[in-house]
Write a protein that holds these residues in place. Structure first.
Motif, mmCIF file in Angstrom:
data_model
loop_
_atom_site.group_PDB
_atom_site.id
_atom_site.type_symbol
_atom_site.label_atom_id
_atom_site.label_comp_id
_atom_site.label_asym_id
_atom_site.label_seq_id
_atom_site.Cartn_x
_atom_site.Cartn_y
_atom_site.Cartn_z
ATOM 1 N N PHE A 69 -10.950 -90.244 -64.973
ATOM 2 C CA PHE A 69 -11.261 -88.828 -64.821
ATOM 3 C C PHE A 69 -10.112 -87.971 -65.338
ATOM 4 O O PHE A 69 -8.948 -88.390 -65.315
ATOM 5 C CB PHE A 69 -11.492 -88.462 -63.352
ATOM 6 C CG PHE A 69 -12.596 -89.222 -62.678
ATOM 7 C CD1 PHE A 69 -13.927 -88.905 -62.913
ATOM 8 C CD2 PHE A 69 -12.297 -90.249 -61.802
ATOM 9 C CE1 PHE A 69 -14.938 -89.605 -62.286
ATOM 10 C CE2 PHE A 69 -13.307 -90.964 -61.170
ATOM 11 C CZ PHE A 69 -14.635 -90.636 -61.415
ATOM 12 N N MET A 70 -10.450 -86.746 -65.788
ATOM 13 C CA MET A 70 -9.428 -85.731 -66.018
ATOM 14 C C MET A 70 -9.645 -84.624 -64.994
ATOM 15 O O MET A 70 -10.772 -84.271 -64.669
ATOM 16 C CB MET A 70 -9.458 -85.173 -67.438
ATOM 17 C CG MET A 70 -10.613 -84.255 -67.746
ATOM 18 S SD MET A 70 -10.273 -83.191 -69.196
ATOM 19 C CE MET A 70 -10.017 -84.373 -70.489
ATOM 20 N N LEU A 71 -8.542 -84.103 -64.489
ATOM 21 C CA LEU A 71 -8.562 -83.050 -63.469
ATOM 22 C C LEU A 71 -7.657 -81.917 -63.914
ATOM 23 O O LEU A 71 -6.570 -82.159 -64.457
ATOM 24 C CB LEU A 71 -8.071 -83.617 -62.134
ATOM 25 C CG LEU A 71 -7.725 -82.620 -61.024
ATOM 26 C CD1 LEU A 71 -9.004 -82.058 -60.404
ATOM 27 C CD2 LEU A 71 -6.872 -83.288 -59.949
ATOM 28 N N ASN A 72 -8.110 -80.682 -63.683
ATOM 29 C CA ASN A 72 -7.259 -79.513 -63.906
ATOM 30 C C ASN A 72 -6.587 -79.196 -62.576
ATOM 31 O O ASN A 72 -7.167 -78.566 -61.699
ATOM 32 C CB ASN A 72 -8.091 -78.333 -64.400
ATOM 33 C CG ASN A 72 -7.230 -77.150 -64.807
ATOM 34 O OD1 ASN A 72 -6.003 -77.176 -64.671
ATOM 35 N ND2 ASN A 72 -7.847 -76.104 -65.301
ATOM 36 N N LYS A 73 -5.354 -79.650 -62.424
ATOM 37 C CA LYS A 73 -4.655 -79.559 -61.140
ATOM 38 C C LYS A 73 -4.175 -78.136 -60.854
ATOM 39 O O LYS A 73 -3.491 -77.532 -61.673
ATOM 40 C CB LYS A 73 -3.458 -80.514 -61.133
ATOM 41 C CG LYS A 73 -2.609 -80.450 -59.866
ATOM 42 C CD LYS A 73 -1.334 -81.242 -60.043
ATOM 43 C CE LYS A 73 -0.334 -81.015 -58.938
ATOM 44 N NZ LYS A 73 0.084 -79.617 -58.770
ATOM 45 N N PRO A 74 -4.500 -77.623 -59.663
ATOM 46 C CA PRO A 74 -3.942 -76.326 -59.253
ATOM 47 C C PRO A 74 -2.561 -76.516 -58.626
ATOM 48 O O PRO A 74 -2.144 -77.637 -58.318
ATOM 49 C CB PRO A 74 -4.938 -75.834 -58.187
ATOM 50 C CG PRO A 74 -6.007 -76.895 -58.073
ATOM 51 C CD PRO A 74 -5.462 -78.137 -58.691
ATOM 52 N N GLN A 75 -1.866 -75.422 -58.399
ATOM 53 C CA GLN A 75 -0.632 -75.476 -57.621
ATOM 54 C C GLN A 75 -0.957 -75.843 -56.168
ATOM 55 O O GLN A 75 -2.061 -75.594 -55.676
ATOM 56 C CB GLN A 75 0.085 -74.133 -57.652
ATOM 57 C CG GLN A 75 0.761 -73.812 -58.964
ATOM 58 C CD GLN A 75 1.633 -72.569 -58.872
ATOM 59 O OE1 GLN A 75 1.584 -71.821 -57.909
ATOM 60 N NE2 GLN A 75 2.450 -72.336 -59.889
ATOM 61 N N GLY A 76 0.019 -76.433 -55.499
ATOM 62 C CA GLY A 76 -0.138 -76.726 -54.084
ATOM 63 C C GLY A 76 -0.677 -78.102 -53.778
ATOM 64 O O GLY A 76 -0.780 -78.476 -52.601
ATOM 65 N N TYR A 77 -1.030 -78.877 -54.803
ATOM 66 C CA TYR A 77 -1.540 -80.236 -54.607
ATOM 67 C C TYR A 77 -0.524 -81.239 -55.156
ATOM 68 O O TYR A 77 0.124 -80.984 -56.173
ATOM 69 C CB TYR A 77 -2.880 -80.424 -55.325
ATOM 70 C CG TYR A 77 -4.028 -79.714 -54.660
ATOM 71 C CD1 TYR A 77 -4.934 -80.396 -53.862
ATOM 72 C CD2 TYR A 77 -4.213 -78.340 -54.842
ATOM 73 C CE1 TYR A 77 -5.998 -79.741 -53.257
ATOM 74 C CE2 TYR A 77 -5.265 -77.672 -54.240
ATOM 75 C CZ TYR A 77 -6.152 -78.383 -53.452
ATOM 76 O OH TYR A 77 -7.196 -77.719 -52.841
ATOM 77 N N VAL A 78 -0.416 -82.373 -54.489
ATOM 78 C CA VAL A 78 0.498 -83.419 -54.943
ATOM 79 C C VAL A 78 -0.308 -84.580 -55.511
ATOM 80 O O VAL A 78 -1.451 -84.811 -55.120
ATOM 81 C CB VAL A 78 1.419 -83.919 -53.805
ATOM 82 C CG1 VAL A 78 2.354 -82.814 -53.361
ATOM 83 C CG2 VAL A 78 0.602 -84.453 -52.632
ATOM 84 N N CYS A 79 0.311 -85.306 -56.426
ATOM 85 C CA CYS A 79 -0.333 -86.464 -57.059
ATOM 86 C C CYS A 79 0.012 -87.719 -56.263
ATOM 87 O O CYS A 79 0.798 -88.567 -56.699
ATOM 88 C CB CYS A 79 0.116 -86.594 -58.510
ATOM 89 S SG CYS A 79 -0.432 -85.243 -59.560
ATOM 90 N N ALA A 80 -0.555 -87.819 -55.086
ATOM 91 C CA ALA A 80 -0.305 -88.952 -54.199
ATOM 92 C C ALA A 80 -1.572 -89.262 -53.437
ATOM 93 O O ALA A 80 -2.496 -88.440 -53.372
ATOM 94 C CB ALA A 80 0.836 -88.632 -53.236
ATOM 95 N N ALA A 81 -1.629 -90.457 -52.844
ATOM 96 C CA ALA A 81 -2.800 -90.829 -52.049
ATOM 97 C C ALA A 81 -2.816 -90.071 -50.725
ATOM 98 O O ALA A 81 -3.861 -89.625 -50.267
ATOM 99 C CB ALA A 81 -2.814 -92.336 -51.807
#
Length: 239
Positions: A69-81
């Motif tokens: 998948f590709m995601l358009n990441k917003p601010q405030g989110y971390v790339c972790a489980a």
């Protein structure tokens, strides 16, 4: 990467795409609760591939095989489980077993843009390993005017605070006095921010636009995602 080359045991697949344990999946299969391509299968070791239609108690399960998948990441989110303080990019997904996915190249909590998510470890390694020459492109805004000398410095490699080795060569394109595009193939901790800090500047906005040949889909609003096309998936393996 051929879809036909991907196969998996039926019991393992069932445990992968549902909340059932491996032992529970075996029991369901033996009890005749699972069909493959319209036929009831009771062999727990039956091999299925990406094109198999698997149903559990009449409910269609997603196709076997890895997901991309590709995601358009917003601010405030971390790339972790999981994270105690912040929401994670997995919270933005409406998918089965999202916890089995991981980010192929993380972004900081305040950085926006392209994140690739997969459960294919070899594929993500092709993105994150500097030896694979998978370039990432960032749009950057900074506090001070960018010196032309930064182009040469970044191309040569700079020493980051607390690191013993120079960064690998990177390409800087100055768009305006305080705006630029930066292409690099490493993923050191806070690397872009630390590279500009080494030049006496501070990043005020950071947005990832591309990973290899995979460009962020402009139709995706922040927080939205989509599956990668076959061409986008293959571009990473062959890039």
């Amino acid at each position: 990467m051929s879809k036909q080359s991907q196969s998996m045991r039926l019991d393992r697949y069932l445990a992968t795409v549902t909340d059932y344990s491996r032992s529970e999946a075996k029991r369901l299969i033996k009890d005749g609760e699972v069909t493959v391509d319209g036929e009831t299968v009771s062999n727990v070791g039956y091999a299925i591939n990406n094109n198999s239609d698997v149903c559990l108690q009449g409910q269609v399960l997603r196709q076997a095989g890895p997901r991309y998948f590709m995601l358009n990441k917003p601010q405030g989110y971390v790339c972790a489980a999981k994270d105690r303080r912040h929401l994670t990019v997995l919270d933005l997904l409406d998918e089965d077993n999202p916890e089995r996915l991981h980010a192929a190249g993380r972004l900081d909590v305040d950085t926006t843009g392209l994140v690739l998510l997969t459960d294919d470890g070899q594929w993500s390694h092709a993105i994150t390993s500097p030896q694979r020459d998978c370039w990432k492109r960032y749009y950057v805004e900074v506090a001070e005017v960018i010196s032309e000398k930064c182009i040469e410095h970044f191309a040569r490699g700079v020493f980051l605070k607390d690191d013993k080795a120079r960064t690998l060569p990177a390409e800087l394109e100055i768009l305006a006095p305080r705006r630029a595009l930066l292409r690099l193939k490493e993923g050191r901790y806070h690397q872009v921010k630390r590279m500009f800090a080494a030049e006496g500047n501070a990043v005020t906005l950071l947005h990832r636009e591309a990973i290899g040949d995979v460009e962020l889909d402009e139709s995706l609003a922040e927080g939205q995602y989509r599956a990668l096309s076959e061409a986008e998936i293959k571009s990473v393996n062959h890039g």
